[in-house]
Write a protein that holds these residues in place. Structure first.
Motif, PDB file in Angstrom:
ATOM      1  N   ALA A 115      -8.890  23.069  25.306  1.00 58.83           N
ATOM      2  CA  ALA A 115      -8.097  22.938  26.530  1.00 58.83           C
ATOM      3  C   ALA A 115      -6.648  22.630  26.195  1.00 58.83           C
ATOM      4  O   ALA A 115      -5.733  23.161  26.819  1.00 58.83           O
ATOM      5  CB  ALA A 115      -8.682  21.836  27.415  1.00 58.83           C
ATOM      6  N   SER A 116      -6.436  21.795  25.194  1.00 58.44           N
ATOM      7  CA  SER A 116      -5.079  21.468  24.764  1.00 58.44           C
ATOM      8  C   SER A 116      -4.378  22.702  24.224  1.00 58.44           C
ATOM      9  O   SER A 116      -3.201  22.928  24.495  1.00 58.44           O
ATOM     10  CB  SER A 116      -5.134  20.378  23.692  1.00 58.44           C
ATOM     11  OG  SER A 116      -3.910  20.252  23.042  1.00 58.44           O
ATOM     12  N   ARG A 119      -3.448  24.907  27.215  1.00 58.01           N
ATOM     13  CA  ARG A 119      -2.342  24.322  27.971  1.00 58.01           C
ATOM     14  C   ARG A 119      -1.028  24.480  27.214  1.00 58.01           C
ATOM     15  O   ARG A 119      -0.020  24.883  27.773  1.00 58.01           O
ATOM     16  CB  ARG A 119      -2.642  22.857  28.236  1.00 58.01           C
ATOM     17  CG  ARG A 119      -1.729  22.179  29.189  1.00 58.01           C
ATOM     18  CD  ARG A 119      -2.198  20.785  29.473  1.00 58.01           C
ATOM     19  NE  ARG A 119      -3.399  20.501  28.692  1.00 58.01           N
ATOM     20  CZ  ARG A 119      -3.887  19.320  28.472  1.00 58.01           C
ATOM     21  NH1 ARG A 119      -3.331  18.278  28.971  1.00 58.01           N
ATOM     22  NH2 ARG A 119      -4.975  19.132  27.747  1.00 58.01           N
ATOM     23  N   SER A 120      -1.039  24.160  25.923  1.00 56.47           N
ATOM     24  CA  SER A 120       0.196  24.257  25.145  1.00 56.47           C
ATOM     25  C   SER A 120       0.606  25.714  24.961  1.00 56.47           C
ATOM     26  O   SER A 120       1.792  26.022  24.908  1.00 56.47           O
ATOM     27  CB  SER A 120       0.044  23.557  23.795  1.00 56.47           C
ATOM     28  OG  SER A 120      -0.969  24.177  23.031  1.00 56.47           O
ATOM     29  N   VAL A 122       0.168  28.148  27.183  1.00 52.70           N
ATOM     30  CA  VAL A 122       0.799  28.565  28.448  1.00 52.70           C
ATOM     31  C   VAL A 122       2.192  27.958  28.568  1.00 52.70           C
ATOM     32  O   VAL A 122       3.166  28.653  28.892  1.00 52.70           O
ATOM     33  CB  VAL A 122      -0.076  28.172  29.664  1.00 52.70           C
ATOM     34  CG1 VAL A 122       0.678  28.352  30.960  1.00 52.70           C
ATOM     35  CG2 VAL A 122      -1.350  28.987  29.672  1.00 52.70           C
ATOM     36  N   LEU A 123       2.302  26.655  28.271  1.00 49.74           N
ATOM     37  CA  LEU A 123       3.612  25.999  28.331  1.00 49.74           C
ATOM     38  C   LEU A 123       4.598  26.649  27.367  1.00 49.74           C
ATOM     39  O   LEU A 123       5.759  26.892  27.710  1.00 49.74           O
ATOM     40  CB  LEU A 123       3.483  24.507  28.010  1.00 49.74           C
ATOM     41  CG  LEU A 123       2.775  23.630  29.024  1.00 49.74           C
ATOM     42  CD1 LEU A 123       2.617  22.216  28.486  1.00 49.74           C
ATOM     43  CD2 LEU A 123       3.521  23.619  30.337  1.00 49.74           C
ATOM     44  N   ALA A 175       4.898  21.366  25.027  1.00 51.32           N
ATOM     45  CA  ALA A 175       3.879  22.101  24.271  1.00 51.32           C
ATOM     46  C   ALA A 175       3.809  21.619  22.834  1.00 51.32           C
ATOM     47  O   ALA A 175       2.715  21.424  22.283  1.00 51.32           O
ATOM     48  CB  ALA A 175       4.175  23.597  24.314  1.00 51.32           C
TER      49      ALA A 175
END
Length: 197
Positions: A115-116, A119-120, A122-123, A175
């Motif tokens: 998940a990290s 998320r990173s 996408v960021l 990120a």
């Protein structure tokens, strides 16, 4: 909370070996060249720019390239952890499958890391694109030119570019902090992490 994340990110950065540092330098240089040539911050014959660069375009360009290089290098796999995973015997693999996803060594332990990473990623992707738009010529941007026209791009898009630059740096920094924090405070054991702690 932010201070703890920043502290863990700094500790994660200290765990980097020469290979990761080299990848970060190469990725930052490559990002700087690609963005610099396309936005004509590096003068070239391939692209043209109707509006000269602003003073803040250069620091944002360099900072964006450095953060992109660090983010890309954070995805480089540690060769020690890859060899440790390869050493597992078939019994270990069967035990992990039998214990299910909720066990500490199974897929469930990798869930937050995955998940990290998402998320990173996408960021970082959004931050990189915003950085590209922020330092580019406002009327050379085909999307802004088609949507707003030449005058509209100068009137509406050009004043938004400093905000895009700030958003780009913030997203890329977030990120990088997420990735580096995860490399230090990851629940999976690592020989390198335990040796340096």
């Amino acid at each position: 909370m932010f201070v703890d994340a920043l502290r863990d990110a700094c500790r994660g950065l200290l765990l980097w070996d020469r290979r990761r540092i080299g990848v970060a330098a190469a990725a930052a240089a490559g990002s700087a060249v690609v963005i610099g040539l396309a936005t004509v911050l590096i003068p070239n014959a391939l692209f043209s720019r109707d509006i000269p660069p602003m003073w803040w375009d250069y620091p944002v360009w360099i900072l964006t390239a450095l953060l992109l290089g660090m983010l890309i290098a954070s995805y480089v796999r540690d060769p020690n952890s890859a060899s440790e995973e390869g050493v597992r015997g078939p019994e270990t693999a069967l035990e992990e499958e039998a214990s299910g996803p909720d066990s500490a060594s199974g897929e469930g332990a990798r869930g937050p890391e995955t998940a990290s990473e998402g998320r990173s990623g996408v960021l970082g992707g959004v931050g990189g694109m915003l950085g590209w738009f922020a330092v580019g010529c406002p009327v050379c941007n085909k999307i802004a030119l088609l949507a707003l026209g030449y005058t509209g791009a100068l009137t509406y898009f050009a004043p938004l570019q400093p905000l895009l630059a700030a958003a780009s740096v913030i997203l890329l920094l977030a990120a990088v902090i997420i990735r580096l924090k995860g490399q230090y405070s990851c629940p999976l054991a690592s020989r390198e992490r335990s040796a340096r702690s």
